[in-house]
Design a protein around this motif. Structure first.
Motif, short mmCIF file in Angstrom:
data_model
loop_
_atom_site.label_atom_id
_atom_site.label_comp_id
_atom_site.label_asym_id
_atom_site.label_seq_id
_atom_site.Cartn_x
_atom_site.Cartn_y
_atom_site.Cartn_z
N THR A 1 0.99 -1.02 -0.23
CA THR A 1 -0.12 -0.34 0.13
C THR A 1 1.03 1.50 -0.42
OG1 THR A 1 -1.93 -1.14 0.93
CG2 THR A 1 -1.78 1.46 0.93
N LEU A 2 2.22 1.48 0.46
CA LEU A 2 2.32 2.12 0.59
C LEU A 2 3.88 2.81 -0.45
CD1 LEU A 2 4.99 2.48 4.14
CD2 LEU A 2 3.40 3.76 3.14
N VAL A 3 3.52 1.72 -1.26
CA VAL A 3 4.57 1.79 -3.02
C VAL A 3 3.79 1.46 -3.50
CG1 VAL A 3 6.02 0.35 -4.37
CG2 VAL A 3 6.39 0.60 -2.20
N PHE A 4 2.29 1.51 -3.44
CA PHE A 4 1.72 1.37 -5.16
C PHE A 4 -0.12 2.12 -4.67
CE2 PHE A 4 4.14 -2.38 -5.34
CZ PHE A 4 5.07 -2.59 -6.41
N THR A 5 0.24 2.90 -3.41
CA THR A 5 -1.08 3.13 -2.91
C THR A 5 -2.82 2.80 -3.80
OG1 THR A 5 -1.50 4.15 -5.21
CG2 THR A 5 0.19 5.58 -3.12
N ILE A 6 -3.28 3.07 -4.32
CA ILE A 6 -4.41 2.16 -4.59
C ILE A 6 -5.03 1.00 -5.30
CG2 ILE A 6 -5.33 3.30 -6.86
CD1 ILE A 6 -7.52 4.04 -4.26
N VAL A 7 -4.40 0.50 -5.79
CA VAL A 7 -4.06 -0.62 -6.47
C VAL A 7 -4.60 -1.59 -5.04
CG1 VAL A 7 -3.24 -2.35 -7.83
CG2 VAL A 7 -3.19 -0.15 -8.10
N PRO A 8 -3.03 -2.00 -4.42
CA PRO A 8 -3.36 -2.88 -3.23
C PRO A 8 -4.42 -2.72 -2.49
CG PRO A 8 -1.19 -2.31 -3.54
CD PRO A 8 -1.72 -1.00 -4.21
N VAL A 9 -4.95 -1.79 -1.99
CA VAL A 9 -6.48 -1.60 -1.79
C VAL A 9 -7.63 -1.84 -1.89
CG1 VAL A 9 -7.88 0.37 -0.74
CG2 VAL A 9 -5.45 0.73 -0.67
N LEU A 10 -7.64 -1.62 -3.52
CA LEU A 10 -8.60 -1.50 -4.10
C LEU A 10 -8.83 -3.52 -3.68
CD1 LEU A 10 -8.40 -0.02 -7.22
CD2 LEU A 10 -10.22 0.01 -4.86
N VAL A 11 -7.11 -4.34 -3.93
CA VAL A 11 -7.08 -5.58 -4.65
C VAL A 11 -7.28 -6.19 -2.69
CG1 VAL A 11 -6.08 -7.89 -4.52
CG2 VAL A 11 -5.95 -5.94 -6.27
N TYR A 12 -7.37 -5.77 -1.96
CA TYR A 12 -7.32 -6.08 -0.18
C TYR A 12 -8.68 -6.29 -0.35
CZ TYR A 12 -7.03 -6.49 4.30
OH TYR A 12 -7.63 -7.01 6.09
N MET A 13 -9.43 -5.47 -0.51
CA MET A 13 -10.80 -4.61 -0.20
C MET A 13 -11.30 -6.05 -0.73
SD MET A 13 -10.79 -1.34 0.06
CE MET A 13 -12.99 -1.26 0.14
N TYR A 14 -11.64 -5.96 -2.66
CA TYR A 14 -11.57 -7.60 -3.04
C TYR A 14 -11.66 -8.57 -2.78
CZ TYR A 14 -13.03 -10.13 -7.18
OH TYR A 14 -13.78 -11.07 -8.32
N LEU A 15 -10.58 -9.00 -1.93
CA LEU A 15 -11.14 -10.05 -1.28
C LEU A 15 -11.13 -10.93 -0.42
CD1 LEU A 15 -6.55 -10.95 -2.64
CD2 LEU A 15 -8.75 -11.75 -3.36
N HIS A 16 -11.55 -9.56 0.81
CA HIS A 16 -12.44 -9.30 1.78
C HIS A 16 -13.32 -9.24 1.54
CE1 HIS A 16 -8.44 -11.09 3.80
NE2 HIS A 16 -7.86 -10.25 2.71
N ARG A 17 -14.44 -9.82 0.60
CA ARG A 17 -15.12 -8.66 0.71
C ARG A 17 -16.42 -9.41 1.57
NH1 ARG A 17 -14.58 -10.59 -4.03
NH2 ARG A 17 -16.45 -11.76 -5.11
N ALA A 18 -16.63 -11.03 1.24
CA ALA A 18 -18.11 -11.31 1.58
C ALA A 18 -16.93 -11.70 2.92
CB ALA A 18 -17.21 -13.10 1.02
N GLU A 19 -16.41 -11.31 3.61
CA GLU A 19 -16.40 -11.87 5.06
C GLU A 19 -16.44 -10.40 5.73
OE1 GLU A 19 -11.43 -12.47 4.95
OE2 GLU A 19 -11.64 -13.78 3.34
N GLY A 20 -16.51 -9.57 5.25
CA GLY A 20 -17.15 -8.40 6.35
C GLY A 20 -15.81 -7.90 7.27
N PRO A 21 -16.17 -7.09 8.46
CA PRO A 21 -15.30 -6.35 9.02
C PRO A 21 -14.28 -7.59 9.21
CG PRO A 21 -17.20 -5.60 9.62
CD PRO A 21 -17.82 -6.88 8.41
N ALA A 22 -13.32 -7.03 9.83
CA ALA A 22 -12.53 -7.96 11.20
C ALA A 22 -13.38 -7.73 12.69
CB ALA A 22 -10.88 -7.84 11.26
N ARG A 23 -13.33 -8.88 13.15
CA ARG A 23 -13.64 -8.52 14.13
C ARG A 23 -12.79 -8.57 15.58
NH1 ARG A 23 -18.67 -8.42 13.24
NH2 ARG A 23 -19.19 -10.13 12.24
#
Length: 72
Positions: free
Chosen positions: A50-72
């Motif tokens: 995220t520090l190096v590539f800014t927005i791309v890892p954020v979008l990938v991370y959110m896509y990969l964890h979309r079904a899991e919901g927020p962390a507890r």
């Protein structure tokens, strides 16, 4: 230009740049904490990506964890 003490001037874009980098660092910390809370062993890699590539890892991370919901 922004005028500082002793006649030192800064370009007008410096404050904007600092704000943008501040937001990137805040998002990287959020992703690191979220990945750690989910038990990911790659949380530091998400942080660094995220520090190096800014927005791309954020979008990938959110896509990969979309079904899991927020962390507890």
């Amino acid at each position: 230009m922004l005028s500082l003490v002793a006649g030192i001037t800064l370009p007008w874009s410096l404050p904007l740049t600092l704000v943008i980098y501040g937001i990137v660092v805040a998002v990287a910390v959020w992703i690191y904490r979220d990945a750690s809370a989910r038990g990911s062993d790659r949380a530091i890699l998400w942080f660094l990506a995220t520090l190096v590539f800014t927005i791309v890892p954020v979008l990938v991370y959110m896509y990969l964890h979309r079904a899991e919901g927020p962390a507890r």
